[in-house]
Design a protein around this motif. Sequence first.
Motif, PDB file in Angstrom:
ATOM      1  N   GLU A 173     -46.843 -33.298 -23.610  1.00 59.25           N
ATOM      2  CA  GLU A 173     -46.313 -34.130 -24.700  1.00 59.25           C
ATOM      3  C   GLU A 173     -46.745 -33.591 -26.061  1.00 59.25           C
ATOM      4  N   ASN A 174     -47.982 -33.123 -26.145  1.00 57.13           N
ATOM      5  CA  ASN A 174     -48.507 -32.574 -27.394  1.00 57.13           C
ATOM      6  C   ASN A 174     -48.086 -31.125 -27.615  1.00 57.13           C
ATOM      7  N   GLU A 175     -47.312 -30.602 -26.683  1.00 56.43           N
ATOM      8  CA  GLU A 175     -46.835 -29.221 -26.741  1.00 56.43           C
ATOM      9  C   GLU A 175     -47.988 -28.241 -26.984  1.00 56.43           C
TER      10      GLU A 175
ATOM     11  N   ARG B  53     -49.898 -34.358 -18.481  1.00 58.29           N
ATOM     12  CA  ARG B  53     -48.734 -34.880 -19.210  1.00 58.29           C
ATOM     13  C   ARG B  53     -48.999 -34.935 -20.716  1.00 58.29           C
ATOM     14  N   LYS B  54     -50.219 -35.301 -21.085  1.00 55.03           N
ATOM     15  CA  LYS B  54     -50.569 -35.343 -22.516  1.00 55.03           C
ATOM     16  C   LYS B  54     -50.521 -33.944 -23.131  1.00 55.03           C
TER      17      LYS B  54
ATOM     18  N   SER C 231     -52.286 -37.391 -15.687  1.00 58.18           N
ATOM     19  CA  SER C 231     -52.142 -37.993 -17.012  1.00 58.18           C
ATOM     20  C   SER C 231     -52.575 -37.010 -18.107  1.00 58.18           C
TER      21      SER C 231
ATOM     22  N   ASP D   2     -41.588 -30.562 -17.131  1.00 49.61           N
ATOM     23  CA  ASP D   2     -40.547 -31.530 -17.479  1.00 49.61           C
ATOM     24  C   ASP D   2     -40.925 -32.940 -17.059  1.00 49.61           C
ATOM     25  N   PRO D   3     -40.734 -33.904 -17.948  1.00 49.93           N
ATOM     26  CA  PRO D   3     -40.999 -35.304 -17.600  1.00 49.93           C
ATOM     27  C   PRO D   3     -39.849 -35.859 -16.748  1.00 49.93           C
TER      28      PRO D   3
END
Length: 186
Positions: free
Chosen positions: A24-26, A20-21, A17, A80-81
């Motif tokens: 997502e926040n690049e 992934r954050k 998790s 990649d998600p």
Amino acid sequence: MTDVRKTQDDHVARFISRLRKLAENEDRGALAALRRSLQDRTGMAAAACPYVVPSLPPSEDLYRDRAFFLIGALFALHPDPGGEGVSLGDAFRAINADQEGPGTGDNESLRRRFVALLDADAEDLPNHLRHAVSLARSKGKPLDWDRMLRDVLMWRGESRRVQRQLAREFWNGRHETLDNEGEISR
């Protein structure tokens, strides 16, 4: 499920998790720091510590700790998600099916690479996984990082359950999963 297994599963889920954050926040700096573990001779680059260590279970286990650092680095290589449920066996099967030309859908070189991954011992696994993840990235195939970390944590099992499951997913395309005790569930 044993309390130890439940605790480890919680740490795995929390770690993935967090990764992934970062994606997502690049957070390119964090992802670069994680990737440094791929070049570190110990597999645990100091730059990656702030992103990995908070997710580690409290008891010391060098193999487990290296697995977390490895998956963090590999995730940073291919964040990649959309890879829920996609194991390495599934990804290799999909890549093989996408091959063009003579022998379409049955690439001998790809099969040899996959067999070498299945045969890899824990010491050689990081190198094989780096190549496998790079291939998945180049072909646009997302991966299930929770699953991959759990697979790496169980890689050394005498029964080779993880390797047998990945082989089934590659050659049969079955979507059986390993339960928390490492047994195959359908």
